[in-house]
Design an enzyme around this catalytic site. Structure first.
Site, PDB file in Angstrom:
ATOM      1  N   ARG A 199      29.990  49.092  38.778  1.00 43.04           N
ATOM      2  CA  ARG A 199      31.261  48.369  38.921  1.00 43.04           C
ATOM      3  C   ARG A 199      32.347  48.868  37.979  1.00 43.04           C
ATOM      4  NH1 ARG A 199      28.908  42.221  39.749  1.00 43.04           N
ATOM      5  NH2 ARG A 199      28.206  42.615  41.879  1.00 43.04           N
TER       6      ARG A 199
ATOM      7  N   HIS B 255      35.256  39.022  36.512  1.00 41.20           N
ATOM      8  CA  HIS B 255      34.131  38.485  37.275  1.00 41.20           C
ATOM      9  C   HIS B 255      32.990  37.965  36.406  1.00 41.20           C
ATOM     10  CE1 HIS B 255      31.304  38.043  40.528  1.00 41.20           C
ATOM     11  NE2 HIS B 255      30.491  38.958  40.042  1.00 41.20           N
TER      12      HIS B 255
ATOM     13  N   LEU C 161      36.265  36.420  45.193  1.00 46.48           N
ATOM     14  CA  LEU C 161      35.356  37.566  45.313  1.00 46.48           C
ATOM     15  C   LEU C 161      35.017  37.924  46.758  1.00 46.48           C
ATOM     16  CD1 LEU C 161      33.345  39.377  43.459  1.00 46.48           C
ATOM     17  CD2 LEU C 161      31.622  37.938  44.499  1.00 46.48           C
TER      18      LEU C 161
ATOM     19  N   ARG D  29      27.156  45.271  33.728  1.00 49.98           N
ATOM     20  CA  ARG D  29      26.040  44.704  34.508  1.00 49.98           C
ATOM     21  C   ARG D  29      26.014  45.313  35.900  1.00 49.98           C
ATOM     22  NH1 ARG D  29      25.634  40.618  38.449  1.00 49.98           N
ATOM     23  NH2 ARG D  29      27.713  39.765  38.107  1.00 49.98           N
TER      24      ARG D  29
ATOM     25  N   GLU E   6      29.917  42.527  46.679  1.00 48.53           N
ATOM     26  CA  GLU E   6      29.521  43.939  46.700  1.00 48.53           C
ATOM     27  C   GLU E   6      28.597  44.217  47.887  1.00 48.53           C
ATOM     28  OE1 GLU E   6      28.851  45.547  42.796  1.00 48.53           O
ATOM     29  OE2 GLU E   6      27.001  46.494  43.442  1.00 48.53           O
TER      30      GLU E   6
ATOM     31  N   HIS F 248      35.268  43.074  38.677  1.00 44.70           N
ATOM     32  CA  HIS F 248      34.600  43.396  39.942  1.00 44.70           C
ATOM     33  C   HIS F 248      35.583  44.170  40.821  1.00 44.70           C
ATOM     34  CE1 HIS F 248      32.624  42.867  43.807  1.00 44.70           C
ATOM     35  NE2 HIS F 248      31.563  42.353  43.196  1.00 44.70           N
TER      36      HIS F 248
ATOM     37  N   PHE G  58      22.976  48.141  46.625  1.00 46.03           N
ATOM     38  CA  PHE G  58      23.960  47.571  45.702  1.00 46.03           C
ATOM     39  C   PHE G  58      24.374  48.658  44.722  1.00 46.03           C
ATOM     40  CE2 PHE G  58      25.388  43.152  44.577  1.00 46.03           C
ATOM     41  CZ  PHE G  58      25.350  42.634  45.861  1.00 46.03           C
TER      42      PHE G  58
ATOM     43  N   GLN H 230      33.347  42.241  32.628  1.00 46.75           N
ATOM     44  CA  GLN H 230      33.267  42.974  33.901  1.00 46.75           C
ATOM     45  C   GLN H 230      34.398  42.617  34.852  1.00 46.75           C
ATOM     46  OE1 GLN H 230      29.857  42.448  36.990  1.00 46.75           O
ATOM     47  NE2 GLN H 230      29.671  44.490  36.107  1.00 46.75           N
TER      48      GLN H 230
HETATM   49  C1  LIG Z   1      31.649  34.513  43.254  1.00 43.36           C
HETATM   50  C2  LIG Z   1      30.452  35.033  42.482  1.00 43.36           C
HETATM   51  C3  LIG Z   1      29.441  35.700  43.143  1.00 43.36           C
HETATM   52  C4  LIG Z   1      28.334  36.185  42.444  1.00 43.36           C
HETATM   53  N1  LIG Z   1      27.333  36.828  43.120  1.00 43.36           N
HETATM   54  C5  LIG Z   1      26.257  37.272  42.442  1.00 43.36           C
HETATM   55  C6  LIG Z   1      25.188  37.914  43.124  1.00 43.36           C
HETATM   56  O1  LIG Z   1      25.199  38.053  44.338  1.00 43.36           O
HETATM   57  N2  LIG Z   1      24.135  38.351  42.384  1.00 43.36           N
HETATM   58  C7  LIG Z   1      24.075  38.216  41.039  1.00 43.36           C
HETATM   59  O2  LIG Z   1      23.095  38.635  40.424  1.00 43.36           O
HETATM   60  N3  LIG Z   1      25.067  37.586  40.368  1.00 43.36           N
HETATM   61  C8  LIG Z   1      26.147  37.104  41.030  1.00 43.36           C
HETATM   62  N4  LIG Z   1      27.148  36.470  40.350  1.00 43.36           N
HETATM   63  C9  LIG Z   1      26.954  36.140  38.937  1.00 43.36           C
HETATM   64  C10 LIG Z   1      26.008  34.937  38.822  1.00 43.36           C
HETATM   65  O3  LIG Z   1      26.243  34.067  39.900  1.00 43.36           O
HETATM   66  C11 LIG Z   1      26.196  34.154  37.522  1.00 43.36           C
HETATM   67  O4  LIG Z   1      26.227  35.026  36.434  1.00 43.36           O
HETATM   68  C12 LIG Z   1      25.023  33.178  37.349  1.00 43.36           C
HETATM   69  O5  LIG Z   1      24.856  32.400  38.503  1.00 43.36           O
HETATM   70  C13 LIG Z   1      25.237  32.291  36.148  1.00 43.36           C
HETATM   71  O6  LIG Z   1      24.224  31.319  36.158  1.00 43.36           O
HETATM   72  P1  LIG Z   1      23.974  30.380  34.910  1.00 43.36           P
HETATM   73  O7  LIG Z   1      22.810  29.536  35.235  1.00 43.36           O
HETATM   74  O8  LIG Z   1      23.925  31.188  33.671  1.00 43.36           O
HETATM   75  O9  LIG Z   1      25.308  29.487  34.807  1.00 43.36           O
HETATM   76  P2  LIG Z   1      26.047  28.546  35.863  1.00 43.36           P
HETATM   77  O10 LIG Z   1      25.483  28.597  37.212  1.00 43.36           O
HETATM   78  O11 LIG Z   1      27.504  28.842  35.691  1.00 43.36           O
HETATM   79  O12 LIG Z   1      25.748  27.102  35.312  1.00 43.36           O
HETATM   80  C14 LIG Z   1      26.323  26.599  34.135  1.00 43.36           C
HETATM   81  C15 LIG Z   1      25.885  25.174  33.952  1.00 43.36           C
HETATM   82  O13 LIG Z   1      26.283  24.714  32.669  1.00 43.36           O
HETATM   83  C16 LIG Z   1      26.875  23.441  32.778  1.00 43.36           C
HETATM   84  N5  LIG Z   1      27.788  23.269  31.652  1.00 43.36           N
HETATM   85  C17 LIG Z   1      28.692  24.148  31.178  1.00 43.36           C
HETATM   86  N6  LIG Z   1      29.313  23.627  30.110  1.00 43.36           N
HETATM   87  C18 LIG Z   1      28.782  22.415  29.905  1.00 43.36           C
HETATM   88  C19 LIG Z   1      29.013  21.384  28.955  1.00 43.36           C
HETATM   89  N7  LIG Z   1      29.939  21.490  27.997  1.00 43.36           N
HETATM   90  N8  LIG Z   1      28.277  20.247  29.042  1.00 43.36           N
HETATM   91  C20 LIG Z   1      27.351  20.099  30.017  1.00 43.36           C
HETATM   92  N9  LIG Z   1      27.100  21.040  30.943  1.00 43.36           N
HETATM   93  C21 LIG Z   1      27.812  22.167  30.874  1.00 43.36           C
HETATM   94  C22 LIG Z   1      27.550  23.461  34.145  1.00 43.36           C
HETATM   95  O14 LIG Z   1      27.773  22.165  34.616  1.00 43.36           O
HETATM   96  C23 LIG Z   1      26.493  24.206  34.953  1.00 43.36           C
HETATM   97  O15 LIG Z   1      25.500  23.299  35.354  1.00 43.36           O
HETATM   98  C24 LIG Z   1      28.267  35.998  41.044  1.00 43.36           C
HETATM   99  C25 LIG Z   1      29.289  35.332  40.380  1.00 43.36           C
HETATM  100  C26 LIG Z   1      30.380  34.855  41.081  1.00 43.36           C
HETATM  101  C27 LIG Z   1      31.478  34.172  40.322  1.00 43.36           C
END
Ligand SMILES: Cc1cc2nc3c(=O)[nH]c(=O)nc-3n(C[C@H](O)[C@H](O)[C@H](O)COP(=O)(O)OP(=O)(O)OC[C@H]3O[C@@H](n4cnc5c(N)ncnc54)[C@H](O)[C@@H]3O)c2cc1C
Length: 564
Positions: free
Chosen positions: A275, A342, A241, A377, A244, A231, A113, A229
């Protein structure tokens, strides 16, 4: 009023990992999510998760790569925690059921990566987030006696007591429109990032910066908000997306002349530089007329150099994405991509236990800024961040809960204020602008003025537009006047959250008069450690944001020139 030791807002990887840790520590836990937990945006994570698992690797090497990737803005104490705990965390996930890819010897397979000095990304094809999220959800169900799930509940505000301690939240049941107060000894924000502030973005429609704005409005500082960021490989038209992982498997980037242009800016790492470096190199090719496709707005990602069998096995999801969203079979021809928004490195400022400066309020995952990512990141470090700091926040909050009584907090004034606010939005006259129009303009201005390259002039234009949009948001009208599944009213609330995030991002980007990580100022093209080796913190002062600074924690790696 429902009450819990630990109330977690967000059911993505950070929220679910926090919930599991808090439940295992004996706390009564609740997880609230505005969508069904496994529809949280973590489900989209594709390429994998970093950990120094291989015998040739060492967590210090992972930590150094992360520090360097952050352009020396990341806090090294937090980075050490994340990288040293990574191997155990990933193995733990394996043991609870995540089917990580294995190699022919039966060991966990690791892929290359960006910005990493050796292969250290564990993966499940290109659906790593989905695999992890479903396993964590399964595990949480085993704790159903102590973990309540509030699925499709939308948190509208945090409740603070007279001494400024967090004692719960107000939330709206999406299904019925009912408003309810929830008491909690501790609240953990795990609400994800704010990608929808930009248009296009790789992030889903639900990623609207809610947690960042909720904390900010309650008085918590935000940190590193200028660091957004882009991507390097998102589809030109839709912003979807292409992981990577494709470059990790060996795919090339080519300009209109068929050159692997990364030779110019990263001769050693080529397509696997960090990135920020790759996105900038691409934008230069586009700006200087060497782009491909309509208007020369893209570049080619050539996956055909990866053996087809391997692509179909390890990158099957992007094979489908290419066909469905660009009409291209990536196993047979190059696909046009460009840099696209991203991830946000910034967020709610926390310590390594996930604590914000507000007592009883924690944050973890993309909503938070520990800061392990600093100015940029590294790919596959976000999933790791969600798990490590989600777990730590859950454990800490559970321990704190065991030593305290439920806060006695009068929820009535909070409820009244939120009821009036929401009824006010629903009753707005149908004049002025629609929520969707304002959101569209916000996304476009951020993508044109606060993107890969920035300047004072462009950022000032963004600032003026955001100030106008903020006013318009206060009177933006919606169609749906009902209560059941009124997504319109939630959209209006989300728009307010997004405007807050945009305002903080642009202010911090203006403030940082240097180029570091994802922030490249064309008017200040050099990194300036003397003045800017520090974090920018943004807090709410009255109605507007106020800037202050905090030091970067350096433990063992002094800033040096960053080359790939
Ligand atoms: C397409 C894509 C691919 C990616 N691939 C990778 C990868 O391969 N490796 C890597 O390390 N990172 C990757 N990332 C980044 C990574 O996926 C995210 O940064 C990470 O999953 C975020 O997780 P989280 O638990 O912080 O938030 P999220 O998974 O976004 O969860 C947020 C939660 O908060 C809840 N929520 C939000 N607002 C409210 C509200 N007002 N009231 C109640 N609930 C609420 C939502 O319902 C959800 O349950 C990728 C990102 C994308 C977009």
């Amino acid at each position: 009023m429902p009450s819990h030791d630990v109330l977690i807002i967000g059911a993505g990887l950070a929220g679910q990992r926090a919930a599991l840790a808090a439940a295992q520590a004996g706390a009564s836990v609740a997880v609230m999510s505005k969508v069904h937990p496994v529809r949280s945006h973590s489900v989209a994570a594709a390429g994998g998760i970093n950990a120094a698992i291989s015998v040739a690797d060492d967590w210090r090497s992972h930590a150094y790569d992360t520090v360097k990737g952050s352009d020396f803005l990341g806090d090294q104490d937090a980075i050490e925690v994340m990288c040293s705990e990574a191997p155990h965390e990933v193995m733990h996930l394996e043991h609870i059921g995540v089917t990580f890819h294995r190699n022919d010897e039966g060991e966990l397979d690791l892929r290359a990566f960006g910005g990493a000095s050796l292969k250290r990304t564990a993966y499940v094809a290109d659906i790593t987030g989905q695999a992890m999220l479903h396993v964590l959800y399964e595990q949480l169900m085993r704790h159903h006696e102590t973990v309540d799930l509030y699925e499709e509940w939308f948190t509208t505000c945090l409740m603070l007591d007279e001494d400024g301690r967090c004692g719960g939240v107000i939330a709206r049941d999406v299904r019925s429109g009912r408003l309810q107060a929830f008491a909690a000894k501790n609240v953990i924000l795990a609400c994800g990032g704010a990608g929808q502030v930009y248009k296009p973005t790789t992030n889903g429609l639900i990623v609207t910066g809610d947690g960042i704005a909720l904390a900010y409005r309650a008085g918590a500082p935000l940190m590193d908000m200028e660091m957004v960021q882009y991507h390097p490989t998102t589809l030109v038209d839709s912003g979807i997306l292409i992981t990577e992982g494709a470059r990790g498997e060996g795919a090339h980037l080519l300009n209109a002349q068929g050159e692997r242009f990364m030779e110019k800016s990263a001769p050693n790492k080529m397509e696997l530089a960090s990135r920020d470096v790759v996105s900038r190199a691409e934008q230069i090719e586009i700006n200087e007329g060497r782009g491909v496709g309509p208007g020369g707005q893209g570049l080619y990602l050539d996956v055909t150099v990866v053996p087809r069998k391997r692509t179909l096995e390890a990158l099957r999801e992007i094979v489908n994405l290419g066909k469905d969203f660009a009409g291209v079979d990536i196993t047979r021809e190059p696909i046009a991509i460009r840099p696209g928004q991203h991830y946000i490195m910034g967020g709610v400022k926390t310590d390594i236990e996930g604590r914000t400066p507000i007592e009883g309020l924690y944050a973890a995952g993309e909503v938070a800024c520990v800061s392990v990512h600093g100015g940029n990141r590294l790919g596959a470090n976000s999933l790791l961040d969600t798990l490590i700091f989600g777990r730590r926040a859950g454990e800490h909050a559970a321990a704190r809960a065991s030593a305290m009584a439920m806060p006695s907090l009068d929820s009535k004034p909070h409820m009244r204020r939120e009821e009036e606010r929401i009824e006010g939005i629903i009753a707005r006259p149908r004049e002025g602008r629609r929520v969707s129009e304002i959101k569209h303009e916000l996304g476009e201005v951020m993508n044109s003025e606060a993107a890969v390259f920035r300047s004072e002039q462009a950022l000032r234009r963004a600032q003026e537009t955001i100030a106008r949009l903020k006013e318009e948001t206060d009177s933006a009208w919606i169609d749906d006047r009902g209560t059941v599944f009124n997504q319109d009213v939630l959209g209006a609330i989300e728009l307010g959250f997004m405007v807050d995030c945009a305002e903080a991002t642009v202010l911090a980007a203006l403030e940082r008069t240097e180029s570091r990580g994802a922030q490249f100022r064309t008017d200040f093209p050099e990194r300036n450690d003397e003045e800017w080796l520090k974090h920018i913190d943004i807090s709410l002062n009255g109605d507007g944001p106020q800037v202050s600074y905090s030091p970067v924690t350096i433990t063992q790696w002094q800033p040096e020139e960053r080359t790939y």
